[in-house]
Scaffold this motif. Structure first.
Motif, mmCIF file in Angstrom:
data_model
loop_
_atom_site.group_PDB
_atom_site.id
_atom_site.type_symbol
_atom_site.label_atom_id
_atom_site.label_comp_id
_atom_site.label_asym_id
_atom_site.label_seq_id
_atom_site.Cartn_x
_atom_site.Cartn_y
_atom_site.Cartn_z
ATOM 1 N N ILE A 272 0.499 -1.054 -0.002
ATOM 2 C CA ILE A 272 -0.222 0.133 -0.457
ATOM 3 C C ILE A 272 0.364 1.323 0.121
ATOM 4 C CG2 ILE A 272 -1.464 1.396 1.737
ATOM 5 C CD1 ILE A 272 -3.497 -0.735 0.395
ATOM 6 N N GLN B 54 1.350 4.323 -2.512
ATOM 7 C CA GLN B 54 0.637 5.435 -2.730
ATOM 8 C C GLN B 54 1.652 6.384 -3.097
ATOM 9 O OE1 GLN B 54 0.718 4.917 2.100
ATOM 10 N NE2 GLN B 54 -2.081 5.237 1.214
ATOM 11 N N TYR C 213 -18.464 12.494 0.657
ATOM 12 C CA TYR C 213 -17.949 11.305 0.423
ATOM 13 C C TYR C 213 -18.213 10.970 -0.983
ATOM 14 C CZ TYR C 213 -18.987 8.494 4.606
ATOM 15 O OH TYR C 213 -19.301 8.014 6.053
ATOM 16 N N GLN D 80 -10.436 3.114 -5.426
ATOM 17 C CA GLN D 80 -10.349 3.203 -3.684
ATOM 18 C C GLN D 80 -8.166 3.926 -3.722
ATOM 19 O OE1 GLN D 80 -13.520 2.374 -1.465
ATOM 20 N NE2 GLN D 80 -12.052 1.041 0.005
ATOM 21 N N ASP D 81 -7.586 2.890 -3.442
ATOM 22 C CA ASP D 81 -6.395 3.176 -3.316
ATOM 23 C C ASP D 81 -6.130 4.113 -3.708
ATOM 24 O OD1 ASP D 81 -6.223 1.777 -1.214
ATOM 25 O OD2 ASP D 81 -5.618 0.155 -2.426
ATOM 26 N N ARG E 30 -7.634 7.190 -2.645
ATOM 27 C CA ARG E 30 -7.512 8.301 -1.248
ATOM 28 C C ARG E 30 -6.050 8.862 -1.605
ATOM 29 N NH1 ARG E 30 -9.078 2.616 1.816
ATOM 30 N NH2 ARG E 30 -11.168 3.302 2.140
ATOM 31 N N PRO F 210 -11.138 13.113 3.990
ATOM 32 C CA PRO F 210 -10.210 11.792 4.321
ATOM 33 C C PRO F 210 -11.291 10.823 3.396
ATOM 34 C CG PRO F 210 -12.034 12.504 5.540
ATOM 35 C CD PRO F 210 -12.357 13.203 4.294
ATOM 36 N N PRO F 211 -9.531 9.926 3.594
ATOM 37 C CA PRO F 211 -9.591 8.383 2.524
ATOM 38 C C PRO F 211 -10.396 7.647 3.350
ATOM 39 C CG PRO F 211 -7.306 8.817 4.277
ATOM 40 C CD PRO F 211 -8.465 9.993 4.034
ATOM 41 N N GLU F 212 -11.174 7.909 4.603
ATOM 42 C CA GLU F 212 -11.686 6.869 4.974
ATOM 43 C C GLU F 212 -13.341 7.290 4.537
ATOM 44 O OE1 GLU F 212 -9.964 8.373 6.896
ATOM 45 O OE2 GLU F 212 -11.111 9.360 7.965
ATOM 46 N N GLN F 213 -13.489 8.570 4.015
ATOM 47 C CA GLN F 213 -15.139 9.282 3.357
ATOM 48 C C GLN F 213 -14.192 9.167 1.491
ATOM 49 O OE1 GLN F 213 -15.087 11.420 6.952
ATOM 50 N NE2 GLN F 213 -16.594 12.914 5.622
ATOM 51 N N MET G 116 -12.623 -1.708 -5.544
ATOM 52 C CA MET G 116 -11.676 -2.084 -4.429
ATOM 53 C C MET G 116 -11.295 -3.116 -5.258
ATOM 54 S SD MET G 116 -14.970 -1.896 -1.802
ATOM 55 C CE MET G 116 -16.362 -0.538 -1.285
ATOM 56 N N THR H 133 -6.909 -7.338 -0.565
ATOM 57 C CA THR H 133 -4.927 -6.681 -0.530
ATOM 58 C C THR H 133 -5.038 -7.898 0.491
ATOM 59 O OG1 THR H 133 -5.734 -6.026 1.798
ATOM 60 C CG2 THR H 133 -4.593 -4.686 -0.177
ATOM 61 N N LEU I 136 -13.016 -6.519 -5.539
ATOM 62 C CA LEU I 136 -13.362 -6.997 -4.415
ATOM 63 C C LEU I 136 -15.034 -6.531 -4.883
ATOM 64 C CD1 LEU I 136 -11.978 -6.348 -0.734
ATOM 65 C CD2 LEU I 136 -12.853 -8.041 -1.846
ATOM 66 N N LEU J 53 -19.392 0.684 2.723
ATOM 67 C CA LEU J 53 -18.290 1.427 3.765
ATOM 68 C C LEU J 53 -18.694 2.296 4.747
ATOM 69 C CD1 LEU J 53 -16.087 0.502 1.147
ATOM 70 C CD2 LEU J 53 -15.358 2.376 1.638
#
Lengths: 354, 354
Positions: free
Chosen positions: A139, A143, A185, A192-193, A196, A206-209, A214, A217, A236, A251
């Protein structure tokens, strides 16, 4: 703040930080990059009726969820999705690691730099490129690759980093909703990665939003026994069409009250949003401005497009369902922040990220 | 607030709301249900060094992530996971809908109410029960089923709703971390959709901060053409062991700074947390209190257990890695809120949910 012709990514980041850390919402003058009209008014009305105490449409703060498609809704998606450019750019590095791919298609075609041949790559070929360039590293390595690429890659038309090609009016909507307690969101068909990596810097999200397509991993250990997560090619969830409401449930676990998109891939997200009780806001950006950005549909006789298709059927559905179609040409005073240097950051949008 | 012997779920909810909506953190007296010792001190020290401006271990607020296993870490997991009780209880309703299952195992065995036979059900049998009782309905129907069940089901030992069997010391840790800007997440091997139904009410953790084993959903339309999401039996991610860091990356996209667990299923989450830079807090609850709760390991010679196994190897790993083992017997002054009626809610934990 004046923006020079080719500001660095760092400047862009500092700029967006300035926008997103402002704290005073200018309630008297919301959405300054929007022209007056039904689209702007519907946003202002929705926010008022869902956030004013005592309103019959009031939504408690913890349930205020707004979802935004990215490509074509928050930033430019033409002539090619930014992530696809990244993947094509990565093929060179990939072949250095795995020289056996050099003479194998689709990698051989990409390396040829023959634009006509690359443009003809089939979906299975593109999927091979995506799988190969978006997996096989940790990851953190991924990034770092994306950050490095974002710092140098440029859009071919505006000759600016992709991260500057965000729509100023939509950034104002993000900030306006957040200033009124909405959690914003991204819900994107893109990786997604990938999204983010920059969503916090350029949108204050933020990443969680970030909900996106997907990849799996795999947990393991490096040669020092340190825990690592490696990206693998397994998909996924493809977060597009029906995958968007499915991804939202996975999510977020709550139904959005507001949703913004621009193409057929967003229809199910808007349907799912609209199917909830109480006030709902569903909007679609129509790219009808060939001069300032691009014009494509094929709705309303605009040129057809494989990327970001907005069909006449979707337009009809919007009318039937009460979704608001945003005309880029008529509703947006400015499209990009760099167009209008006279605007100070403080008037461009406010409020910390939610 | 006095708690009667069998308060209703509504009372429990009101109680937890009272706990989680308090706004003043009693910094002078944190964690009142904890005895003084290394465990309590390590929590207080970690919070101080990661949240005080100027500290070399300072963590910016947006990066403050703490993850908590649920079963055995936040609430009782013995003699059987609450969700498994729910699934077994649902078999009756399932057979009414699908009478053909009545004479087929494992459903036949469950309907027999023969405890010895039910206890002997194999993993494939249990998986069939889980798949059949956790899918085939819309998200909203499932949520309504879980709520109805939670309102009436009781733990066999304490004769109280499962939602009252949360550990008061851990609720204080959740509130204490949140009061210091941490976002608290559940990361559970249990079903994500199941835990989301009650996590906000009993822990102050909203649905979007529950990471669990993830089933797929399928988007579609009901007979009125309304958009619906149906739960299907496909497992997207088993959020246990290596699945925990994978689930954390999928839903959060950031590495936690603090992680709490109680069994071998949590080891990888703690490893992943610890592998990040800067200050980290990793803790494991050891159930060594047969009188007030349960005693199981088999670490330290405690009785072996299939549910919530804490092996000697995990204990050794904790010592090697600097993870703190919490002794339920020595470190916790109270275990449940209902044990100690003299405590006022305001001393039990504070701060709104994050």
């Amino acid at each position: 703040m004046k923006t020079s012709r080719q500001p660095s990514l760092i400047a862009a980041v500092l700029f967006s930080t300035a926008v997103f850390t402002g704290t005073t919402a200018r309630a008297s003058q919301p959405l300054p990059s929007w022209n007056d009209g039904q689209a702007k008014q519907s946003i202002v009305d929705f926010v008022a009726k869902t956030t004013q105490t005592g309103s019959p449409d009031f939504i408690p703060q913890e349930e205020r969820i707004a979802t935004f498609d990215q490509d074509g809704t928050l930033w430019v998606e033409k002539p090619m999705y930014a992530q696809l450019v990244f993947c094509l750019d990565r093929v060179g590095a990939l072949v250095k690691q795995k020289p056996e791919l050099k003479d194998v298609d689709p990698f051989k075609t990409v390396l040829s730099a023959n634009r006509a041949a690359i443009a003809k790559l089939t979906t299975p070929g593109l999927e091979k490129i995506l799988a190969a360039t978006l997996s096989g590293m940790t990851i953190e390595q991924f990034q770092a690759e994306v950050k490095k690429w974002l710092a140098t890659a440029k859009d071919p038309r505006w000759k600016r980093p992709f991260t500057e090609l965000t729509y100023q009016p939509m950034r104002e909507v993000l900030a306006y909703l957040r200033a009124h307690g909405y959690k914003t969101y991204i819900v994107t068909g893109g990786g997604q990665d990938f999204v983010r990596v920059y969503a916090e810097q350029i949108y204050g999200i933020p990443p969680e939003q970030v909900v996106g397509s997907m990849g799996g991993t795999t947990y393991g250990y490096d040669h020092n026994g340190k825990a690592i997560l490696s990206k693998d090619p397994k998909l996924l969830l493809l977060d597009d069409h029906a995958g968007k409401p499915e991804g939202i449930h996975l999510l977020i676990g709550r139904r959005p009250s507001a949703a913004f998109g621009n193409s057929t891939g967003d229809q199910q997200m808007l349907e799912y949003t609209k199917a909830g009780d109480g006030a709902r806001l569903c909007m679609l950006v129509l790219h009808d401005d060939a001069t300032r950005e691009y014009a494509y549909g094929p709705a309303l006789g605009l040129p057809d497009s494989k990327v970001g298709t907005f069909t006449q059927a979707l337009y009809g559905e919007a009318q039937k369902q009460g979704w608001i179609v945003i005309s880029m040409k008529k509703d947006w005073k400015n499209i990009f922040a760099f167009e209008n240097n006279s605007l100070e950051p403080s008037t461009r949008g406010t409020a910390a990220s939610h």
